[in-house]
Design an enzyme around this catalytic site. Structure first.
Site, PDB file in Angstrom:
ATOM      1  N   ASP A 261       0.873  -1.178   0.000  1.00 29.69           N
ATOM      2  CA  ASP A 261       0.000   0.000   0.000  1.00 29.69           C
ATOM      3  C   ASP A 261       0.912   1.231   0.000  1.00 29.69           C
ATOM      4  O   ASP A 261       2.108   1.150   0.316  1.00 29.69           O
ATOM      5  CB  ASP A 261      -0.957  -0.007   1.206  1.00 29.69           C
ATOM      6  CG  ASP A 261      -2.118   0.974   1.003  1.00 29.69           C
ATOM      7  OD1 ASP A 261      -2.133   1.682  -0.026  1.00 29.69           O
ATOM      8  OD2 ASP A 261      -3.013   1.027   1.865  1.00 29.69           O
ATOM      9  N   TYR A 262       0.350   2.346  -0.340  1.00 30.88           N
ATOM     10  CA  TYR A 262       1.059   3.608  -0.569  1.00 30.88           C
ATOM     11  C   TYR A 262       2.105   3.919   0.524  1.00 30.88           C
ATOM     12  O   TYR A 262       1.766   4.358   1.626  1.00 30.88           O
ATOM     13  CB  TYR A 262       0.001   4.703  -0.565  1.00 30.88           C
ATOM     14  CG  TYR A 262       0.369   5.998  -1.211  1.00 30.88           C
ATOM     15  CD1 TYR A 262      -0.125   6.326  -2.463  1.00 30.88           C
ATOM     16  CD2 TYR A 262       1.168   6.913  -0.556  1.00 30.88           C
ATOM     17  CE1 TYR A 262       0.175   7.534  -3.056  1.00 30.88           C
ATOM     18  CE2 TYR A 262       1.476   8.120  -1.136  1.00 30.88           C
ATOM     19  CZ  TYR A 262       0.974   8.428  -2.389  1.00 30.88           C
ATOM     20  OH  TYR A 262       1.271   9.622  -2.964  1.00 30.88           O
TER      21      TYR A 262
END
Ligand code: BGC
Length: 734
Positions: A261-262
């Protein structure tokens, strides 16, 4: 490409090119023509990005994407992937995920994802970061608006339907896109409801309750999976070997692409569990994570360093890159890197009309009627109706994820929607009445104040109109700034300024219908006393007000069922129906000491999971089992008659719950949803609904964490919601 050709391609790549495939860039590093315009990360050699990068995140411009692909292919043999957050529709915006879950209609859910895939594929997107299937039982968590509710079985069905819808018959087709299930794992279970916070959970609970929806996506051949921001029992999910490798890869056999994820890779350093990003790179590789979103950890500096120092081998890198190449191959990008750039115009007007019709149908099927005293709904077509509340000024009934791009269709305002029904002959007035929030709320993003600092005037107008009306429809609820990512709240209530208006309206006219807009279960205790009818509409998307008028004026009946328990008070959360017996349970409302209860409220929710009314009424009778003994490997059938005893046709969602009465040393939930059927039943008609019960439905992770069904007694309940015990039968597994 054949397997052999893919292997040859892989062998022809330099280390830099391989690492480039594992790196994901944001579009802001590219200029209009696709040239490099700035430094993205100090750890990435920017000159090489255009040549080596493997995928781009959240770019919303078909022409730019196409140019970028062209430019990239001047240097590289491997086409780019364009991955975006397409969460509840692309052009046509559907109701948000909990609302889709509320439809209890897997075919419809799949159809919404199918349409979304068609629209995004034509635009140039080939991967969506959806579905999000994080079970959450804590409505304080702001991202419950992206999941499918509290229940494992319902979420698993939604997960499968979404993946099947996005990915269609084959990823080779040019109207399908790859799905990426997220956030693996347990992102929806932070211990205090605050987004990003840590998760500590027993292996058994994780396997019984939280992992099945991710597994359902894997079983439906989901192409990608995303790791999560949270830690799991102390270790960041992004580098949690037990979930990422032991379970996902080895046990479930997932061989698709895994992405962080980011920035979650870099967070391993902030969590204090590694010494530097090079160590994280090594751990990511050991976790078989293939792409680093926004991390830079998979840049030459860190991953390259790990290879140089020998902590990561070329074989390990090759394994990741091969998974990425396989995905690009499955999507048919090597044969035609431009297959996704047909342009939105390629979707015909008649297809668009059909997409809108499905979105409109989804509004009635997801909206949930939880109260309808005096049959205030549906409203007769000649009544005087006052529409009141801040949502009167809104036509964009969508959330952050739909709003990050300008490609979405914007719906009608409520007055425009009402005017589009020529048969409506009543008098209709519209007033905003109050702002979404009082001015003193400290928020990084605030909704605009539609009352232009003249709240008293707006309130006066609303009260005047309420006095004159036969029926009032309050359009109120939670502005979208109060939920979503990092949108956690301690009080899951409707903003006080709106409740204050509702109280005043109630003083002058009691015929109040509330249409509620919400991203999470809210406390509706006071509201349920002030309103005669309540429709919970979540955020219904671009056909929102048309679908709402369909229900208000009786063209359709709301047929959603709640995918969450709605609490009486905020302090009840986490709240869910599938509790286990404690030994201190006691009948509700008898306030003895030393029993399982709160001192200041009941145990039960205000509205339970699975609950929802209709404009008609259904009666259940004749529950019968084909046998009271279920032999392993065989099936028994349970059937029940459901009769529509009201005056309207309508949908009923018949729900089957099972209780495992005794299990060896591990207490089992008092009830678990195991099957459901949504049936359309005409007024006066009776239908027999049948379900099969099989050993598989009785299995759970036992005290040794083995997936087994134990011999012994079970109870099957069939009814209209999770607390409906009126029809049940016992059977035995032998
Ligand atoms: C979210 C993900 C999302 C990603 C890319 C993250 O902040 O947690 O759900 O897919 O951003 O936009």
């Amino acid at each position: 490409m054949t397997k052999h050709e893919l292997k040859e391609l892989l062998n022809s790549l330099t280390l830099k090119e391989k690492i480039g495939q594992m790196f994901q860039a944001l579009p802001h590093i590219f200029g209009e023509d696709g040239a490099i315009t700035g430094i993205f990360d100090e750890n990435v050699e920017t000159d090489d990005i255009i040549a080596t990068v493997g995928s781009i995140l959240n770019m919303y411009d078909t022409e730019r994407m196409k140019k970028l692909q062209e430019q990239h292919l001047k240097y590289s043999k491997i086409p780019l992937l364009f991955m975006n957050d397409i969460i509840h529709g692309f052009n046509t915006i559907f109701p948000i995920s909990p609302a889709l879950a509320a439809t209890f209609n897997p075919r419809l859910i799949k159809e919404t994802a199918r349409i979304t895939a068609k629209e995004s594929a034509a635009f140039g997107i080939n991967v969506t970061f959806s579905p999000m299937v994080d079970i959450s039982r804590d409505a304080r968590w702001g991202r419950v608006c992206e999941g499918y509710g509290e229940d494992t079985y319902l979420s698993s069905i939604c997960s499968k339907s979404m993946v099947e819808g996005y990915q269609g018959e084959s990823l080779q087709n040019d109207d399908t896109i790859a799905a990426c299930v997220k956030h693996f794992a347990l992102y929806g279970a932070p211990y205090d409801g605050r987004d990003y916070n840590n998760v500590d959970m027993s292996e058994r609970m994780m396997r019984n309750d939280y992992l099945p929806p991710y597994k359902a996506a894997v079983d439906a051949n989901v192409a990608m999976i995303m790791t999560a921001f949270n830690t799991i029992n102390g270790t960041p999910a992004t580098i949690n070997h037990h979930t990422n490798v032991d379970i996902l890869r080895d046990e479930w056999g997932f061989d698709g692409v895994s992405i962080t994820d980011y920035g979650s890779a870099k967070m391993c350093l902030s969590a204090g569990v590694v010494d530097n990003h090079t160590e994280t790179a090594q751990l990511l590789i050991e976790n078989k994570v293939d792409i680093d979103m926004m991390g830079g950890v998979y840049g030459l500096k860190y991953l390259g360093e790990a290879v140089k120092s020998g902590t990561v081998s070329i074989e390990q890198i090759d394994e990741c890159v091969m998974r990425i190449l396989k995905l690009k191959n499955k999507l048919g990008l090597f044969e035609n890197p431009y297959k996704y750039f047909k342009g939105s115009d390629s979707i015909s007007e008649s297809e668009r009309v059909n997409h809108r019709a499905i979105a409109r149908q989804s509004v009635s099927e997801s909206s949930t009627l939880v109260k309808n005293d005096d049959s205030l709904l549906p409203i007769a077509k000649d009544k005087k109706v006052a529409f009141i509340g801040p949502f009167v000024e809104k036509n964009d009934l969508t959330t952050h994820w739909a709003q990050i791009h300008g490609e979405r269709e914007i719906g009608l305002y409520i007055n425009e929607a009402v005017n589009s029904f020529p048969e409506l002959k009543g008098e209709y007035s519209y007033s905003i009445g109050c702002p979404y929030l009082s001015d003193d709320k400290e928020l990084s993003e605030k909704p605009e104040n539609p009352c232009e600092n003249n709240a008293k005037l707006y309130e006066k107008e609303a009260i005047e109109q309420a006095k004159k009306a036969d029926t009032i429809v309050m359009l109120m609820g939670e502005p979208h700034e109060l939920f979503g990512e990092s949108g956690s709240r301690t009080e899951i209530t409707i903003p006080e300024v709106q409740m204050a208006l509702l109280r005043k309206i109630n003083e002058v006219n009691k015929n109040i219908v509330v249409v509620l807009f919400n991203g999470r279960p809210l406390v509706l205790s006071e509201l349920s006393e002030l309103a005669k009818s309540i429709i919970i509409s979540w955020y219904p998307g671009s056909q929102g007000y048309l679908g709402i008028c369909d229900m208000l004026f009786g063209y359709t009946s709301p047929s959603g069922r709640l995918p969450f328990s709605f609490p009486r008070k905020s302090g009840q959360v986490p709240l869910f129906y599938s509790n286990i017996a404690t030994g201190h349970d006691h009948p509700e409302g008898q306030f003895h000491k030393y029993v399982l209860r709160y001192i200041d409220t009941l145990n039960s929710p205000l509205y339970p999971f699975g609950y929802g009314l209709s404009y008609t009424e259904f009666e259940y009778s004749n529950l019968s089992l084909s046998s009271s003994t279920l032999k392993r490997g065989e099936k028994i059938t349970v059937s029940i008659d459901v009769e529509n005893i009201g005056n309207h046709d309508g949908f009923e969602t018949v729900q089957l719950y099972i209780r495992d009465v005794k299990s060896r040393l591990v207490a089992r939930p008092l009830k678990e949803l195991k099957a459901f059927e949504k049936k359309f039943i005409k007024s006066g008609e009776k239908k027999t609904v049948k379900f099969e019960i099989a050993e598989e439905m009785l299995k759970f992770y036992d005290k040794d964490c083995k997936f087994n069904a134990e011999n012994g007694e079970f109870i099957v309940y069939i009814g209209s919601h999770s607390l409906d015990d009126s029809n049940s039968a016992n059977f035995e597994l032998v």
